[in-house]
Design an enzyme around this catalytic site. Structure first.
Site, mmCIF file in Angstrom:
data_model
loop_
_atom_site.group_PDB
_atom_site.id
_atom_site.type_symbol
_atom_site.label_atom_id
_atom_site.label_comp_id
_atom_site.label_asym_id
_atom_site.label_seq_id
_atom_site.Cartn_x
_atom_site.Cartn_y
_atom_site.Cartn_z
ATOM 1 N N CYS B 81 99.423 80.362 29.546
ATOM 2 C CA CYS B 81 98.521 79.415 28.895
ATOM 3 C C CYS B 81 97.762 80.080 27.743
ATOM 4 O O CYS B 81 98.339 80.320 26.687
ATOM 5 C CB CYS B 81 97.585 78.799 29.935
ATOM 6 S SG CYS B 81 96.772 77.301 29.355
ATOM 7 N N HIS B 181 100.802 77.694 34.767
ATOM 8 C CA HIS B 181 100.089 78.701 35.570
ATOM 9 C C HIS B 181 100.764 78.942 36.924
ATOM 10 O O HIS B 181 100.306 78.398 37.925
ATOM 11 C CB HIS B 181 98.665 78.219 35.858
ATOM 12 C CG HIS B 181 97.821 78.034 34.647
ATOM 13 N ND1 HIS B 181 97.105 79.058 34.071
ATOM 14 C CD2 HIS B 181 97.542 76.933 33.907
ATOM 15 C CE1 HIS B 181 96.431 78.602 33.024
ATOM 16 N NE2 HIS B 181 96.676 77.313 32.902
ATOM 17 N N GLU B 183 100.349 81.332 38.731
ATOM 18 C CA GLU B 183 99.348 82.002 39.576
ATOM 19 C C GLU B 183 98.538 81.016 40.393
ATOM 20 O O GLU B 183 97.850 81.404 41.339
ATOM 21 C CB GLU B 183 98.439 82.895 38.716
ATOM 22 C CG GLU B 183 97.388 82.181 37.864
ATOM 23 C CD GLU B 183 97.915 81.624 36.535
ATOM 24 O OE1 GLU B 183 99.156 81.598 36.340
ATOM 25 O OE2 GLU B 183 97.088 81.196 35.709
#
Lengths: 303, 205
Positions: B81, B181, B183
């Site tokens: 991002c 993302h 994560e």
């Protein structure tokens, strides 16, 4: 969080993950109150991760008195136009129509805020009903979990907005962190009673006990006026800070804003905080919270 | 082979989630805020966050130039991002004075998918992983508008408003970037892919 990706999933907006994930991106940052496009640009230039658009900063709301409401849509739109960083705006507690308006304006986060005059003394807004994520204030863990149960995707410790006095922010953040630490030591039998005592859903209490943190991002708010204040809140466990009146009620807002950003990132480095604290001009005057009458304490609003 | 040490640029953003994902993918992960800390890692992740804030702090605290030099010297970097924006040679809809680290020959449009109300999650096929799509979480996400010939496109999303698709994951040499993302999902396959890139780089060096 779910780990299994499904093969056929279509794009979905407004999910808990997308709402909470947005707050994760703000971590380590400073969110600044601004009342017009010019201030919003100063905040963005200084390195703010987001701005909070409102008509009057809390210090002025205190001074002016009267009912404080959602800001004029024109003013919010001007701020959205002026900056490329996320824009937040405040609705009154329980005023879900103000929240609907803010969502339709395209703000990135709604703060259901005790700084405005509450519209409902029993109910907060049902925040699951919105695509736009919400941040809410809390003075303790039970309050934080009740807000999360209502759909809040981010929590800020309340502090006492518009005072320039960090003492209540410290009290509330310590309270939340201490209660989380206490839950960590409980066994499963004790968590049911803990949920009852916290007046919060058992599932959330159990989740916090397992994670050792809230299931959403936790910022601090209400009284931060200096770089050292911001760093203090970070060292106490806040994942970022909101600064309201502290910046634009000070002598040199641009400089102070940039200094607070630096101190928030390097919160554990006294040398950086010292450098950031030099020659900032006058801080906002501030109010001693123990002289504030109960009725003027914003933190008592919301439950 | 020793376990690679991978830093996460910790000026601002979702640092913690990347540290967890890298550890799950069997790397030694640590936060990096200063040039001295950058010098001690084999590779770097630039997390999600606010790219204007990250860029400003990187310049103020003297991390930008050392980072550019490490990138030029071939250090593997993965950006998600805001991190994708930081790795782009050219950006659109950024601030006029916004500097990037650069390294990937691409033009990235900031907040291209829209504001938070348009943020979404979606399954997405990712080249170089197994056949199970990754779950993409797109938050005020950028997309890649144009890439140079050396850039490999790893993932695309069908555009909502027409026949074109949007490029959302790319690789150029040792640099990897995604608009989304991984994560935030608990699925660490993209991080494992990056750790493998780092291991291959270290083995070849």
């Amino acid at each position: 969080m779910s780990t299994t990706p499904t093969t056929a999933d279509q794009p979905q907006i407004g999910t808990a993950r997308v709402k909470r994930g947005m707050a994760e991106q703000l971590k380590g940052g400073v969110i600044m109150d601004v009342v017009n496009a010019e201030q919003a640009k100063i905040a963005e230039d200084a390195g703010a991760v987001a701005v909070m658009a409102l008509e009057r900063v809390p210090a002025d709301i205190r001074k002016d008195g009267g009912v404080a409401r959602m800001s004029d849509p024109n003013m919010i739109e001007e701020i959205i136009e002026a900056v490329s960083i996320p824009v937040m705006a405040k609705s009154r507690i329980g005023h879900f129509v103000e929240a609907q308006v803010l969502q339709s304006l395209g703000v990135d986060y709604i703060d259901e805020s005790e700084v405005l005059t509450p519209a409902d003394e029993v109910n907060h807004s049902d925040k699951w009903a919105f695509t736009t994520p919400f941040v809410c204030g809390a003075t303790n863990l039970g309050e934080a979990l009740r807000r999360i149960a209502e759909g809040a995707a981010m929590i800020r410790s309340k502090g006492e907005a518009g005072t320039g006095n960090v003492v209540e922010a410290v009290r509330h953040l310590r309270q939340i962190k201490n209660e989380i630490a206490k839950l960590r030591g409980f066994d499963n039998n004790e968590l049911f009673a803990a949920a009852k005592e916290l007046r919060a859903p058992y599932e959330l209490v159990k989740e916090v006990a397992e994670l050792g943190k809230l299931p959403v991002v936790l910022f601090s708010a209400g009284g931060v006026a200096t770089p050292a204040d911001a760093a203090l809140m970070r060292q106490l466990g806040a994942e970022g800070v909101f600064v309201g009146s502290g910046i634009f009620k000070s002598g040199d807002p641009a400089k102070r804003a940039a200094a607070i950003v630096k101190a928030t990132t390097f919160f554990d480095d006294p040398k950086v905080i010292a450098d950031a604290s030099r020659n900032l001009g006058e801080a906002m005057v501030g109010i001693n919270c123990d002289t504030l009458p109960e009725t003027e304490r914003y933190a008592n609003r919301g439950w | 082979m020793s376990t690679p040490v991978i830093g996460v640029l910790a000026l601002q953003g979702d640092v913690r989630e990347h540290l967890v994902a890298l550890a799950e993918a069997d790397a030694l992960a640590r936060p990096v805020r200063r040039a001295e800390e950058l010098a001690e890692v084999d590779a770097l992740v630039i997390p999600g966050g606010e790219s204007t804030t990250m860029s400003k702090l990187a310049l103020l605290f003297g991390v930008m130039d050392p980072l550019r030099k490490r990138v030029a010297d071939g250090m593997p970097v993965y950006g998600t991002c805001a991190g994708m924006i930081m790795l782009a040679d050219r950006i659109l809809d950024g601030r006029e004075d916004q500097e990037t680290v650069g390294g990937i020959d691409m033009t990235v449009r900031r907040n291209a998918f829209g504001r938070q109300n348009e943020s979404f999650e979606s399954g997405i096929a990712f080249q170089g992983l197994d056949d199970v799509p990754v779950h993409g979480v797109f938050i005020r996400a950028p997309w890649v508008e144009e890439v140079g010939s050396a850039v490999e496109v790893l993932a695309e999303l069908p555009a909502a408003d027409g026949p074109d698709s949007r490029v959302v994951a790319v690789r150029q040499g040792n640099l990897l970037a995604t608009s989304f993302h991984p994560e935030l999902t608990g699925d660490h396959r993209v991080h494992a892919y990056f750790v493998k890139m780092v291991e291959e780089h270290l083995a070849g060096a």
